[in-house]
Design a protein around this motif. Structure first.
Motif, mmCIF file in Angstrom:
data_model
loop_
_atom_site.group_PDB
_atom_site.id
_atom_site.type_symbol
_atom_site.label_atom_id
_atom_site.label_comp_id
_atom_site.label_asym_id
_atom_site.label_seq_id
_atom_site.Cartn_x
_atom_site.Cartn_y
_atom_site.Cartn_z
ATOM 1 N N TRP A 1 0.827 -1.223 0.000
ATOM 2 C CA TRP A 1 0.000 0.000 0.000
ATOM 3 C C TRP A 1 0.860 1.272 0.000
ATOM 4 N N HIS B 1 1.373 4.014 -3.115
ATOM 5 C CA HIS B 1 0.823 5.352 -2.875
ATOM 6 C C HIS B 1 1.943 6.321 -2.526
ATOM 7 N N ASP B 2 2.943 6.396 -3.397
ATOM 8 C CA ASP B 2 3.982 7.428 -3.308
ATOM 9 C C ASP B 2 4.788 7.417 -2.018
ATOM 10 N N ILE C 1 -6.008 0.547 -7.220
ATOM 11 C CA ILE C 1 -5.157 1.606 -6.666
ATOM 12 C C ILE C 1 -4.134 2.022 -7.733
ATOM 13 N N ASP D 1 -0.755 4.630 -14.980
ATOM 14 C CA ASP D 1 -0.557 3.412 -14.178
ATOM 15 C C ASP D 1 -0.162 2.241 -15.080
ATOM 16 N N THR E 1 -3.711 8.198 2.936
ATOM 17 C CA THR E 1 -3.692 8.630 1.536
ATOM 18 C C THR E 1 -4.764 9.673 1.236
ATOM 19 N N ARG F 1 -2.947 10.801 -2.772
ATOM 20 C CA ARG F 1 -2.876 9.850 -3.895
ATOM 21 C C ARG F 1 -4.062 8.908 -3.749
ATOM 22 N N ASP F 2 -4.786 8.669 -4.818
ATOM 23 C CA ASP F 2 -5.947 7.770 -4.768
ATOM 24 C C ASP F 2 -6.153 7.188 -6.161
ATOM 25 N N THR G 1 -6.060 12.300 -7.578
ATOM 26 C CA THR G 1 -7.016 11.185 -7.612
ATOM 27 C C THR G 1 -7.213 10.774 -9.064
#
Ligand code: ADP
Ligand code: F6P
Length: 478
Positions: free
Chosen positions: A99, A103-104, A169, A203, A284, A378-379, A405
């Motif tokens: 996770w 998420h960066d 994600i 992504d 996040t 981030r999402d 997002t």
């Protein structure tokens, strides 16, 4: 392990970490099934309502898993996890290793070999359960980062089925993915699929770049060609997820929801401006940044109760993972401070609700809110943003939406913000409040058009079509 039971088989099988319902043991020892948290369940539930299929997933506890059962027309196949597997596979590798990397690295990731072992073991168990319920030639749709080894494991067990995987994600840039000690194995696991779906083009590109960097493969555009003698090609593409626009709008239009929206406003003292945040309590989601901006606006005297109030719904999430525990402490302390310093008797500046609610109540909250604050750092997508505009069939309200997002890539006509820029976020909130109604209605109309044209049914159809046309074994390999 082959089972002696004769299982039903299905042409469509979903594998997701969670079942759509969580098994909960009440204080009186009764077993209850409650809707599971998160956007994945929101989306997949509505997809599965329109077609027969099986859903393989974890019931959310560490007790003996019940036998498969049918609920709302879906055949649910519970996967058992031991308490150690919950700690190592779910809380550990999925949510404390993958996770943060995906998420960066908003918080540091932890790497533990025993977590990786549990992840491998549990992914194999999911694949075996899928293999048992998939009919010959079935379509198997694996969901999310918790199950990245499942596509290849299914292919080994059942080479006859079509395998798709969708990542709810973000997929990280190669420089972050590179940190994972098990990066090659994860990519090999994913490449067992025929089609890999991502939220954004970026992504899918990140994934393909990682394949190129860490595996002996050829890549061209969104296609990865394996050099293992199989002649297989795997496609990766963007298929952004959505919500059941028609179903949610119909719910929002019901007299009961309308009445409840009015009641909510009245019980908050009929503020002029009701702001709303709805998130899983996850770092996040940018909740700390949102509260900071709001606190400064109050301290500057730009906003204040009773004219303005903020309702923050924060769904409990992953409460035994340290970063989540810390976040909860921070948020609750900040809310306490804001209310202590800025609240008035009978008019707190923040109403903080740490609960899950039925869909009707969520729709009523969306109907009631003048400004919706969606400020993630981030999402992957953020379905809350899409739900808000869906409920605003009156064209009222304003959506403040973070650029980070997936939803922003579809809804960028809205009040956009960079949550790291607190001054900018404050200005955006004020703009969302002060922009003339006619202009806000125009914005809302265009946001709604986008979500209505790209609903979850269309998303599922696009994904399954892409899975259908992805190259079969050896086909069009060069
Ligand atoms: P995530 O999947 O990261 O949790 P999303 O915004 O994509 O984020 O999806 C969250 C889903 O959970 C939405 O459908 C939202 O309405 C729902 N939800 C969020 N908070 C609550 C809550 N407190 N009670 C009920 N549903 C909630
Ligand atoms: O999309 C991210 C995700 O992990 C989903 O798998 C799930 O819908 C949601 O967040 C909730 O997370 P958890 O299942 O860990 O409570």
């Amino acid at each position: 392990m082959p089972s002696s039971r004769q299982r039903k088989t299905f042409d469509l099988v979903i594998a997701a970490n969670r079942l759509p319902v969580d098994k909960v043991t009440t204080e009186t020892g009764q077993t209850e099934w409650r809707r599971s948290p998160g956007g994945l369940v929101t989306a997949m539930e509505s997809v599965m309502q329109s077609q027969p299929g099986a859903w393989v997933g974890w019931p959310g506890d560490d007790e003996e898993a019940p036998e498969p059962f049918e609920q709302d027309g879906v055949y649910l196949v519970p996967i058992q996890l031991t308490s150690e597997e919950v700690r190592h596979y779910y809380e550990g590798f999925s949510n404390d290793t993958l996770w943060p990397i995906f998420h960066d690295v908003i918080v540091p990731a932890s790497f533990h070999r025993e977590w990786w072992s549990a992840y491998q073991r549990v992914n194999q168990r999911f694949a075996e359960a899928v293999a048992e319920v998939a009919a010959p030639g079935a379509r198997v749709w694996v969901q999310d980062y918790q199950l990245q080894l499942v596509p290849a494991a299914i292919r080994r067990l059942r080479p006859d089925v079509r395998v798709g995987w969708f990542n709810h994600i973000p997929f990280p840039p190669v420089e972050l993915f590179a940190q994972l000690p098990w990066r090659s194995q994860l990519l090999e696991g994913l490449l067992g699929a025929d089609f890999l779906g991502f939220q954004r083009v970026a992504d899918a590109q990140n994934f393909v770049r990682s394949c190129r960097r860490f595996l002996p493969v050829d890549t061209k555009g969104g296609t990865v060609s394996l050099k293992d003698g199989s002649g297989r090609r795997v496609r990766a593409g963007a298929v952004p997820i959505s919500i059941d626009f028609k179903g949610l709008e119909a719910l929002a239009r019901t007299p009961a929801v309308e009445a409840r929206a009015k009641e909510i406003r009245a019980s908050l003292g009929d503020p002029e401006i009701l702001m709303l945040g709805v998130d899983r309590l996850d770092y996040t989601k940018g909740i700390r940044h949102r509260l900071k901006a709001y606190e400064e606006l109050l301290a500057d005297g730009r906003l204040g109760p009773p004219e303005t109030t903020l309702v923050q719904v924060a769904t409990p999430s992953r409460e035994r993972v340290d970063a989540y525990r810390q976040l909860r402490e921070d948020v609750e302390q900040t809310v306490g401070r804001i209310n202590g310093e800025q609240g008035q008797i009978g008019a707190p500046a923040v109403h903080y609700l740490h609960h899950s609610y039925p869909r009707e109540e969520m729709a009523a909250l969306f109907r009631a809110a003048d400004v919706m604050l969606v400020t993630p750092l981030r999402d992957g997508m953020n379905l809350v943003a899409k739900e808000y505009v869906t409920c605003r069939y009156d064209l009222g309200g304003a959506l403040v939406l973070s650029e980070f997002t997936g939803a922003w890539h579809e809804l960028h006509q809205t009040f956009s913000c960079n949550p790291h820029d607190i001054e900018g976020l404050k200005q955006t909130i004020l703009r969302a409040i002060n922009t003339p109604e006619a202009q806000k209605r125009r914005i809302m109309r265009s946001l709604r058009r986008r979500v209505s044209d790209h609903d979850v049914q269309r998303w599922a159809a696009r994904f399954l079509d892409a899975l259908e046309v992805a190259p079969a074994r050896g086909e069009d390999a060069s």
